[in-house]
Design a protein around this motif. Sequence first.
Motif, PDB file in Angstrom:
ATOM      1  N   LEU B 110       2.287 -20.963   8.227  1.00 17.82           N
ATOM      2  CA  LEU B 110       1.985 -22.496   7.916  1.00 17.82           C
ATOM      3  C   LEU B 110       2.055 -22.636   6.483  1.00 17.82           C
ATOM      4  O   LEU B 110       1.908 -21.770   5.664  1.00 17.82           O
ATOM      5  N   ALA B 111       2.455 -23.700   6.059  1.00 22.92           N
ATOM      6  CA  ALA B 111       2.447 -24.105   4.805  1.00 22.92           C
ATOM      7  C   ALA B 111       1.541 -24.010   4.157  1.00 22.92           C
ATOM      8  O   ALA B 111       1.450 -23.626   2.956  1.00 22.92           O
ATOM      9  N   GLU B 112       0.380 -24.468   4.581  1.00 25.06           N
ATOM     10  CA  GLU B 112      -0.796 -24.782   3.830  1.00 25.06           C
ATOM     11  C   GLU B 112      -1.728 -23.711   4.696  1.00 25.06           C
ATOM     12  O   GLU B 112      -1.992 -24.191   6.006  1.00 25.06           O
ATOM     13  N   PRO B 113      -2.258 -22.644   4.489  1.00 26.24           N
ATOM     14  CA  PRO B 113      -2.776 -21.530   5.192  1.00 26.24           C
ATOM     15  C   PRO B 113      -4.071 -22.128   6.116  1.00 26.24           C
ATOM     16  O   PRO B 113      -4.271 -21.730   6.876  1.00 26.24           O
ATOM     17  N   ASP B 114      -4.609 -23.119   5.117  1.00 28.54           N
ATOM     18  CA  ASP B 114      -5.870 -23.655   5.903  1.00 28.54           C
ATOM     19  C   ASP B 114      -5.688 -24.793   6.791  1.00 28.54           C
ATOM     20  O   ASP B 114      -6.588 -25.671   7.083  1.00 28.54           O
ATOM     21  N   ALA B 115      -4.364 -25.127   7.017  1.00 31.60           N
ATOM     22  CA  ALA B 115      -3.980 -26.511   7.573  1.00 31.60           C
ATOM     23  C   ALA B 115      -4.598 -26.536   9.216  1.00 31.60           C
ATOM     24  O   ALA B 115      -4.594 -25.282   9.685  1.00 31.60           O
ATOM     25  N   GLU B 116      -5.080 -27.578   9.440  1.00 32.20           N
ATOM     26  CA  GLU B 116      -5.668 -27.446  10.934  1.00 32.20           C
ATOM     27  C   GLU B 116      -4.693 -28.274  11.818  1.00 32.20           C
ATOM     28  O   GLU B 116      -3.785 -29.043  11.504  1.00 32.20           O
ATOM     29  N   PHE B 117      -4.631 -27.630  12.860  1.00 36.09           N
ATOM     30  CA  PHE B 117      -3.954 -28.049  14.049  1.00 36.09           C
ATOM     31  C   PHE B 117      -4.595 -29.449  14.461  1.00 36.09           C
ATOM     32  O   PHE B 117      -5.644 -29.441  14.605  1.00 36.09           O
ATOM     33  N   SER B 118      -3.731 -30.365  14.811  1.00 36.28           N
ATOM     34  CA  SER B 118      -4.230 -31.465  15.263  1.00 36.28           C
ATOM     35  C   SER B 118      -3.276 -32.082  16.557  1.00 36.28           C
ATOM     36  O   SER B 118      -1.917 -31.567  16.459  1.00 36.28           O
ATOM     37  N   VAL B 119      -3.916 -32.708  17.094  1.00 30.99           N
ATOM     38  CA  VAL B 119      -3.052 -32.972  18.321  1.00 30.99           C
ATOM     39  C   VAL B 119      -1.785 -34.259  18.099  1.00 30.99           C
ATOM     40  O   VAL B 119      -0.810 -33.841  18.429  1.00 30.99           O
ATOM     41  N   SER B 122       2.183 -32.078  14.032  1.00 33.58           N
ATOM     42  CA  SER B 122       2.307 -30.772  14.051  1.00 33.58           C
ATOM     43  C   SER B 122       2.109 -30.451  12.644  1.00 33.58           C
ATOM     44  O   SER B 122       2.444 -31.224  11.514  1.00 33.58           O
ATOM     45  N   PRO B 123       1.444 -29.103  12.102  1.00 35.21           N
ATOM     46  CA  PRO B 123       1.431 -28.898  10.799  1.00 35.21           C
ATOM     47  C   PRO B 123       2.710 -28.560  10.168  1.00 35.21           C
ATOM     48  O   PRO B 123       3.616 -28.266  10.867  1.00 35.21           O
ATOM     49  N   GLU B 124       2.766 -28.684   8.802  1.00 38.84           N
ATOM     50  CA  GLU B 124       3.849 -28.125   8.189  1.00 38.84           C
ATOM     51  C   GLU B 124       3.955 -26.658   8.193  1.00 38.84           C
ATOM     52  O   GLU B 124       2.996 -25.901   8.085  1.00 38.84           O
ATOM     53  N   THR B 125       5.213 -26.377   8.554  1.00 41.66           N
ATOM     54  CA  THR B 125       5.332 -24.816   8.471  1.00 41.66           C
ATOM     55  C   THR B 125       6.619 -24.411   7.857  1.00 41.66           C
ATOM     56  O   THR B 125       7.715 -25.114   7.719  1.00 41.66           O
ATOM     57  N   ILE B 126       6.617 -23.262   7.383  1.00 41.39           N
ATOM     58  CA  ILE B 126       7.724 -22.347   6.864  1.00 41.39           C
ATOM     59  C   ILE B 126       8.358 -21.574   7.973  1.00 41.39           C
ATOM     60  O   ILE B 126       7.731 -20.808   8.677  1.00 41.39           O
ATOM     61  N   VAL B 175      10.247 -27.471  -4.700  1.00 38.14           N
ATOM     62  CA  VAL B 175       8.868 -27.596  -4.195  1.00 38.14           C
ATOM     63  C   VAL B 175       7.923 -26.201  -4.404  1.00 38.14           C
ATOM     64  O   VAL B 175       8.918 -24.944  -4.018  1.00 38.14           O
ATOM     65  N   THR B 176       6.786 -26.082  -4.409  1.00 37.97           N
ATOM     66  CA  THR B 176       5.930 -24.822  -4.410  1.00 37.97           C
ATOM     67  C   THR B 176       5.506 -24.421  -2.919  1.00 37.97           C
ATOM     68  O   THR B 176       4.790 -25.143  -2.428  1.00 37.97           O
ATOM     69  N   LEU B 177       6.178 -23.295  -2.513  1.00 36.17           N
ATOM     70  CA  LEU B 177       5.425 -22.907  -1.233  1.00 36.17           C
ATOM     71  C   LEU B 177       4.886 -21.541  -1.420  1.00 36.17           C
ATOM     72  O   LEU B 177       5.400 -20.578  -1.936  1.00 36.17           O
ATOM     73  N   ARG B 178       3.544 -21.687  -1.075  1.00 38.99           N
ATOM     74  CA  ARG B 178       2.456 -20.463  -1.260  1.00 38.99           C
ATOM     75  C   ARG B 178       2.841 -19.805  -2.680  1.00 38.99           C
ATOM     76  O   ARG B 178       2.994 -18.724  -2.837  1.00 38.99           O
ATOM     77  N   GLY B 179       2.736 -20.669  -3.651  1.00 36.36           N
ATOM     78  CA  GLY B 179       2.932 -20.038  -5.096  1.00 36.36           C
ATOM     79  C   GLY B 179       4.125 -19.675  -5.729  1.00 36.36           C
ATOM     80  O   GLY B 179       4.446 -19.576  -6.674  1.00 36.36           O
ATOM     81  N   ASP B 212       3.180 -11.168   0.276  1.00 35.46           N
ATOM     82  CA  ASP B 212       2.156 -11.469  -0.511  1.00 35.46           C
ATOM     83  C   ASP B 212       0.718 -11.799  -0.020  1.00 35.46           C
ATOM     84  O   ASP B 212      -0.224 -11.424  -0.418  1.00 35.46           O
ATOM     85  N   ILE B 213       0.887 -12.712   1.152  1.00 37.77           N
ATOM     86  CA  ILE B 213      -0.350 -13.106   1.415  1.00 37.77           C
ATOM     87  C   ILE B 213      -1.169 -11.656   2.056  1.00 37.77           C
ATOM     88  O   ILE B 213      -2.398 -11.695   2.062  1.00 37.77           O
ATOM     89  N   THR B 214      -0.349 -10.941   3.234  1.00 41.30           N
ATOM     90  CA  THR B 214      -0.794  -9.779   3.493  1.00 41.30           C
ATOM     91  C   THR B 214      -0.987  -8.825   2.858  1.00 41.30           C
ATOM     92  O   THR B 214      -0.982  -7.475   3.285  1.00 41.30           O
ATOM     93  N   SER B 215      -0.903  -8.778   1.427  1.00 39.85           N
ATOM     94  CA  SER B 215      -0.610  -7.505   0.654  1.00 39.85           C
ATOM     95  C   SER B 215      -1.921  -6.592   0.496  1.00 39.85           C
ATOM     96  O   SER B 215      -1.741  -5.475   0.350  1.00 39.85           O
ATOM     97  N   PHE B 216      -3.036  -7.159   0.995  1.00 37.04           N
ATOM     98  CA  PHE B 216      -4.147  -6.334   1.150  1.00 37.04           C
ATOM     99  C   PHE B 216      -4.134  -5.323   2.315  1.00 37.04           C
ATOM    100  O   PHE B 216      -4.699  -4.339   2.434  1.00 37.04           O
ATOM    101  N   THR B 217      -3.201  -5.265   3.089  1.00 33.80           N
ATOM    102  CA  THR B 217      -2.989  -4.461   4.382  1.00 33.80           C
ATOM    103  C   THR B 217      -2.078  -3.412   3.960  1.00 33.80           C
ATOM    104  O   THR B 217      -1.411  -3.743   2.890  1.00 33.80           O
ATOM    105  N   THR B 218      -2.280  -2.319   4.554  1.00 30.97           N
ATOM    106  CA  THR B 218      -1.517  -1.122   4.197  1.00 30.97           C
ATOM    107  C   THR B 218      -0.173  -1.097   4.968  1.00 30.97           C
ATOM    108  O   THR B 218       0.702  -0.240   4.428  1.00 30.97           O
TER     109      THR B 218
END
Lengths: 274, 400
Positions: B110-119, B122-126, B175-179, B212-218
């Motif tokens: 998801l381009a914006e992680p907290d984008a909501e799905f709507s009928v 469609s949300p913007e996606t990478i 354009v800035t995508l997720r930083g 980058d997003i999931t960097s907290f996982t091992t």
Amino acid sequence: MALFRKKKPQRMKGKLFTKQDDLKDLPPMVEVTGVHRTYESGAEPVRVLKGVSLKVQRGEMVALMGPSGSGKTTLLNVIGLLDTPDSGTVKFAGIDVTDLKRRKVPLFRQNEVGMIFQQKNLIPSLTAFENVYLPFRYARGKRKAGREQAREALRLVGMLERENHLPNQLSGGEQQRVAVARALVLSPAVVLADEPTGELDHKTSDDVMDLLQELNEQTGQTFVIVTHDHSVADRADRVLNMDDGKVVPEKRQAPRKRPATKPRKLAPKNRKKK
Amino acid sequence: MRTNHTPLGTITLVREALRNIWRRKARSALTIFGIGIGIFALTTMGALSQSLSKSIQVGIDYFSSRILVTKDSGGFGGPFAVGPQLPSSITDRIEVIDGVDRAYPTLSLLAEPDAEFSVASSPETIQGAPPAEAAKDKFQLEVGEGRALKAGDTGKTVIGSNVVQKKQLDVGDTVTLRGKQFEVVGILKRTTADPDSFYMVTLTDALALSRDITSFTTSTEELVTNINVFPEEGVDSTKLTEKIESTISGVDGTPPDQLKKTLEDASAVFNLIVLGSALIAVLVGSLSVINTMIMSVTERRKEIGVKRVVGARARHILKETVTETGLIGLIGGVLGFLGSAALTAVVNAITKQQGLELFLLTPELAVMSIGFAVVLGVLAGLYPAWRATRIKPVKVLREE
Ligand SMILES: Nc1ncnc2c1ncn2[C@@H]1O[C@H](COP(=O)(O)OP(=O)(O)OP(=O)(O)O)[C@@H](O)[C@H]1O
Ligand SMILES: [Mg+2]
């Protein structure tokens, strides 16, 4: 198609057709013999025509009179093949049309019979021209020639300047003139008119009768006119009286009255076509 | 006797019908309004379903060439999942299965992680895919401006038309995508489907963003969303899907046929509901045509009698009556269509800013709705017309 027209005299100017005796050798234009008609609509059957017989010669103008309910309209409808008799025959120029095949009836009516009624003759949504042209709309292969003929007929009844007017823009007398034009436009052998002046005032009634009389004299068409008006009947060659479903034996009539006004100049050769 | 009939003068025929319609203004207006409402509903709903069908068609084209392998999620997500969930190393294991031509992983984020799905949209996606592999696909998203991604690109993106509108981007912009900064190198042609909301990037870039997003996982594993599997020529894709599922545990394969069917079924059901309700509206409208015309025929029975006297046959009366109802249908149809065209244009103009064109009013739809209105008018006229032909001149001419 002009089944009867060929035998019909052309333009009858002068002596040849002024006297009925001259036509003795030809069968009458209309011959009704022993016609019965009973309506079964109610509880009691209504015997309307109880053996009507009559003859109308070619070029004749006959008035049909009689008390209300005596069966005049019914008889006219039978002659015009709008109604079928229970018994008896209707002949046109010697040809029995009583049992004409149903699908041939419209064609017969188109070509041989013109009808005029007392009221609401015209189609309100059609102009005077379109009303007169109407029979051509329904006739095969005549539509081209029809334009001119419709104009000609309108000119004949003096309504050409009003050709683009709708019926509600015309007076009663004018409407009736247009109806006359429509009845005549296909040059029918016989014109049947049911109280054509019934809704008109005296003056207008006279005008319409002048018109019918002129047409009769100029074109030689046969006219049967139902009327309650003696001044109308006086214009006819002959008056037939109906009473209780029968034609009363006729007494000889005085010679018919001439048109009250000077005859309008009719366009020449308007009836030359066969 | 000749059998061909001279046709009625069409102009007179139409003119008379119009005068007759005009004669009863209020009544005609109501009837036309009734038909118009129906056609308005039909056209609008038709435009909605057309736009939907078009999006679905893009989906069908996209998916129909491939088997989409996703994480076995017990029926949830399936081919429409986003996010990292499947080790990309599975690709190699799939590629060696008999019958597989090639396979490559893709990663949707998801381009914006907290984008909501709507009928509605469609949300913007990478969308990360390896450019060299994706270039081999039979189905290609067309690039309208700029260029497609190519192998070796980093920090480049090709964007969909909705994104262009929403973010006011052009080729060459950043354009800035997720930083992270990306340069727009191309713009996709409008599809009216999901790709309009795509930021297409290389798989490598997408993986980096995801890491980058999931960097907290091992986990050191590269996780992707799905693996696109292309069967060899002549291989039954349904059987191959089963084979993949049985060989590799924890994955779910969607064969193209099934996907296509799912999409088409959904679209068919939608169309049925939408068009069915609009059709009811039109049918109600045509009932009012029947009603009006029965009244008119009754009113005009004397005229009809006169017409019969001057030689009209049943077919002439039929034709005249049906012409009038056909015209009512035509006028109602055109008005209803114009109303719908206006509404859909306005709504489209508004929703376009949100990257969505809700309605697709095609010329075919225009012809179809107006044509339908005319046909319906004619059909609705048949019964009154039949009654008109039964009118007997002797009877009606006696009436005052
Ligand atoms: N369809 C019908 N059913 C029953 N009776 C009818 C029908 N049509 C006509 N009649 C009756 O037939 C009789 C003759 O009617 P018709 O109209 O021929 O008379 P008419 O001589 O033309 O009268 P008027 O001078 O009043 O016009 C009348 O008594 C009428 O009620
Ligand atoms: Mg009468």
